[in-house]
Design a protein around this motif. Structure first.
Motif, mmCIF file in Angstrom:
data_model
loop_
_atom_site.group_PDB
_atom_site.id
_atom_site.type_symbol
_atom_site.label_atom_id
_atom_site.label_comp_id
_atom_site.label_asym_id
_atom_site.label_seq_id
_atom_site.Cartn_x
_atom_site.Cartn_y
_atom_site.Cartn_z
ATOM 1 N N TRP A 7 0.810 -1.214 0.000
ATOM 2 C CA TRP A 7 0.000 0.000 0.000
ATOM 3 C C TRP A 7 0.848 1.271 0.000
ATOM 4 N N ARG A 8 2.113 1.130 0.360
ATOM 5 C CA ARG A 8 2.974 2.311 0.478
ATOM 6 C C ARG A 8 3.256 2.892 -0.902
ATOM 7 N N GLY A 9 2.985 4.170 -1.036
ATOM 8 C CA GLY A 9 3.161 4.830 -2.317
ATOM 9 C C GLY A 9 1.961 4.702 -3.231
ATOM 10 N N ARG A 10 0.985 3.839 -2.880
ATOM 11 C CA ARG A 10 -0.252 3.699 -3.650
ATOM 12 C C ARG A 10 -1.435 4.285 -2.885
ATOM 13 N N PHE A 11 -1.640 3.781 -1.682
ATOM 14 C CA PHE A 11 -2.730 4.273 -0.842
ATOM 15 C C PHE A 11 -2.221 5.112 0.327
ATOM 16 N N LEU A 12 -1.012 4.845 0.736
ATOM 17 C CA LEU A 12 -0.409 5.570 1.848
ATOM 18 C C LEU A 12 0.838 6.296 1.368
ATOM 19 N N PRO A 13 1.060 7.514 1.843
ATOM 20 C CA PRO A 13 2.292 8.210 1.464
ATOM 21 C C PRO A 13 3.520 7.383 1.839
ATOM 22 N N ARG A 23 -3.022 6.657 10.909
ATOM 23 C CA ARG A 23 -3.740 7.899 10.623
ATOM 24 C C ARG A 23 -4.003 8.033 9.121
ATOM 25 N N ALA A 24 -3.016 7.699 8.288
ATOM 26 C CA ALA A 24 -3.204 7.769 6.841
ATOM 27 C C ALA A 24 -4.225 6.731 6.375
ATOM 28 N N TYR A 25 -4.146 5.526 6.917
ATOM 29 C CA TYR A 25 -5.126 4.494 6.565
ATOM 30 C C TYR A 25 -6.541 4.951 6.925
ATOM 31 N N ALA A 26 -6.688 5.640 8.047
ATOM 32 C CA ALA A 26 -8.006 6.049 8.525
ATOM 33 C C ALA A 26 -8.654 7.091 7.630
ATOM 34 N N THR A 27 -7.903 7.658 6.683
ATOM 35 C CA THR A 27 -8.536 8.530 5.692
ATOM 36 C C THR A 27 -9.126 7.720 4.540
ATOM 37 N N TRP A 28 -8.771 6.447 4.445
ATOM 38 C CA TRP A 28 -9.335 5.557 3.429
ATOM 39 C C TRP A 28 -10.539 4.777 3.953
ATOM 40 N N CYS A 29 -10.399 4.256 5.168
ATOM 41 C CA CYS A 29 -11.426 3.390 5.747
ATOM 42 C C CYS A 29 -11.646 3.775 7.202
ATOM 43 N N ASN A 30 -12.832 3.502 7.713
ATOM 44 C CA ASN A 30 -13.138 3.893 9.091
ATOM 45 C C ASN A 30 -13.151 2.710 10.055
ATOM 46 N N ALA A 31 -12.578 1.577 9.612
ATOM 47 C CA ALA A 31 -12.466 0.405 10.483
ATOM 48 C C ALA A 31 -11.257 -0.407 10.056
ATOM 49 N N VAL A 32 -10.723 -1.185 10.993
ATOM 50 C CA VAL A 32 -9.582 -2.041 10.671
ATOM 51 C C VAL A 32 -9.597 -3.264 11.575
ATOM 52 N N GLU A 33 -9.094 -4.371 11.049
ATOM 53 C CA GLU A 33 -8.896 -5.567 11.858
ATOM 54 C C GLU A 33 -7.575 -5.438 12.611
ATOM 55 N N PRO A 258 -28.731 6.069 -0.037
ATOM 56 C CA PRO A 258 -27.971 7.309 -0.183
ATOM 57 C C PRO A 258 -27.771 8.067 1.132
ATOM 58 N N GLY A 259 -28.570 7.758 2.141
ATOM 59 C CA GLY A 259 -28.419 8.463 3.407
ATOM 60 C C GLY A 259 -27.205 8.052 4.209
ATOM 61 N N ILE A 260 -26.548 6.964 3.816
ATOM 62 C CA ILE A 260 -25.349 6.513 4.528
ATOM 63 C C ILE A 260 -24.215 7.494 4.273
ATOM 64 N N GLU A 261 -23.499 7.841 5.320
ATOM 65 C CA GLU A 261 -22.405 8.809 5.179
ATOM 66 C C GLU A 261 -21.297 8.256 4.300
ATOM 67 N N PRO A 262 -20.690 9.111 3.464
ATOM 68 C CA PRO A 262 -19.546 8.651 2.680
ATOM 69 C C PRO A 262 -18.328 8.436 3.575
ATOM 70 N N LEU A 263 -17.388 7.662 3.072
ATOM 71 C CA LEU A 263 -16.130 7.501 3.782
ATOM 72 C C LEU A 263 -15.314 8.783 3.654
ATOM 73 N N PRO A 264 -14.336 8.983 4.524
ATOM 74 C CA PRO A 264 -13.524 10.206 4.444
ATOM 75 C C PRO A 264 -12.755 10.278 3.135
ATOM 76 N N GLU A 265 -12.388 11.470 2.751
ATOM 77 C CA GLU A 265 -11.587 11.659 1.544
ATOM 78 C C GLU A 265 -10.142 11.290 1.848
ATOM 79 N N PRO A 266 -9.546 10.374 1.083
ATOM 80 C CA PRO A 266 -8.177 9.936 1.393
ATOM 81 C C PRO A 266 -7.163 11.071 1.289
ATOM 82 N N ASP A 267 -6.155 10.994 2.110
ATOM 83 C CA ASP A 267 -5.033 11.919 1.999
ATOM 84 C C ASP A 267 -4.319 11.701 0.666
ATOM 85 N N PRO A 268 -3.773 12.761 0.084
ATOM 86 C CA PRO A 268 -2.988 12.548 -1.139
ATOM 87 C C PRO A 268 -1.774 11.675 -0.841
#
Length: 275
Positions: A7-13, A23-33, A258-268
């Motif tokens: 994920w490094r360099g693709r989804f995470l800086p 913290r960077a992952y949490a801008t993509w998804c709001n839960a983690v195992e 449609p009433g479900i909240e969107p996920l956060p906007e990922p960090d660049p």
């Protein structure tokens, strides 16, 4: 999973200090195992870092150490359990559920140990149990007994849906490895609580992964309409595209509700510059 190297360099800086990766992952998804806790009880300062990197609404489903679930098989593990519960205290409300993943050898005859274990757990947490013995899925009496134990403790049954993976032979090294290691159990979608948790494993192919999760889209949508608050984890054999796939799953549910909240906007991924 938030330290997954592909994920490094693709989804995470990248580079990114370890203390900033969640913290960077949490801008993509709001839960983690929280799978690393299976191998050892985490240090308190590590857990404090997880709490600092996430908001109070972020969901960590934290796995109990294998010393409790696999080695002691839920018996005589009071000291290990107390140490684990102390260690995760800094998570506060972020500890969405404590995940009791049991080995495939944990059979219906062991349900007494599970019932006693759940009965003695503090009510300050929610609990979710994953079983892998096929009798719980194929024998109606064993299924009812397990549901009774879980319902009596207010605990959830976590299905690990691997049916898409096992629909046809593997086509890559990652799929072959998953075939060897992942449980081959029947599909199950019955929720016992208002906070169901689903683990879904697809294929290398995005098309096949998305095709396989369609019945979960319907189930999750129905749970939300019933007022439940589900958590869904999307995996593939190599997990290389898991964050993007998780967001796609969420978007497909939002298309129906449609009433479900969107996920956060990922960090660049790339650092911002002036030029």
């Amino acid at each position: 999973m938030w330290t997954h190297a592909p994920w490094r360099g693709r989804f995470l800086p990248h580079p990114l200090p370890p203390q900033d990766r969640l913290r960077a992952y949490a801008t993509w998804c709001n839960a983690v195992e929280g799978n690393t806790t299976f191998y050892a009880t985490p240090a308190t300062d590590a857990v404090e870092s997880w709490a600092r990197q996430t908001g109070p609404d972020f969901r960590l489903v934290v796995k109990l150490p294998k010393s409790i679930t696999h080695e002691r098989r839920l018996q005589g593990a009071d000291e290990e359990l107390r140490a684990f519960l102390r260690a995760i205290e800094p998570l506060g409300p972020r500890a969405h559920a404590l995940w009791v993943q049991l080995p495939a050898s944990f059979a219906p005859g062991d349900l007494g140990a599970l019932a006693a274990f759940l009965r003695d757990l503090p009510r300050s947490h929610r609990y979710a149990v994953e079983v892998r013995h096929r009798a719980f899925f194929e024998d109606a009496r064993s299924e009812r007994l397990l549901e009774g134990v879980l319902t009596g403790a207010g605990a959830e049954w976590v299905p690990f849906d691997t049916t898409t993976l096992f629909q046809s032979p593997p086509v890559s090294d990652a799929e072959r490895d998953a075939w060897m290691k992942k449980p081959r159990v029947p599909y199950r979608s019955r929720a016992l609580t208002d906070r169901p948790i689903v683990r879904y494993l697809g294929r290398d192919s995005t098309e096949r992964t998305v095709e396989g999760w369609q019945r979960w889209i319907g189930t999750v949508t129905e749970w939300l309409r019933e007022g439940r608050s589900p958590t869904v984890f999307v995996h593939t054999p190599d997990n290389a595209d898991a964050p993007a796939l998780a967001r796609r799953f969420h978007d497909e549910v939002r298309a129906r509700l449609p009433g479900i909240e969107p996920l956060p906007e990922p960090d660049p991924v790339e650092p911002l510059t002036l030029f």
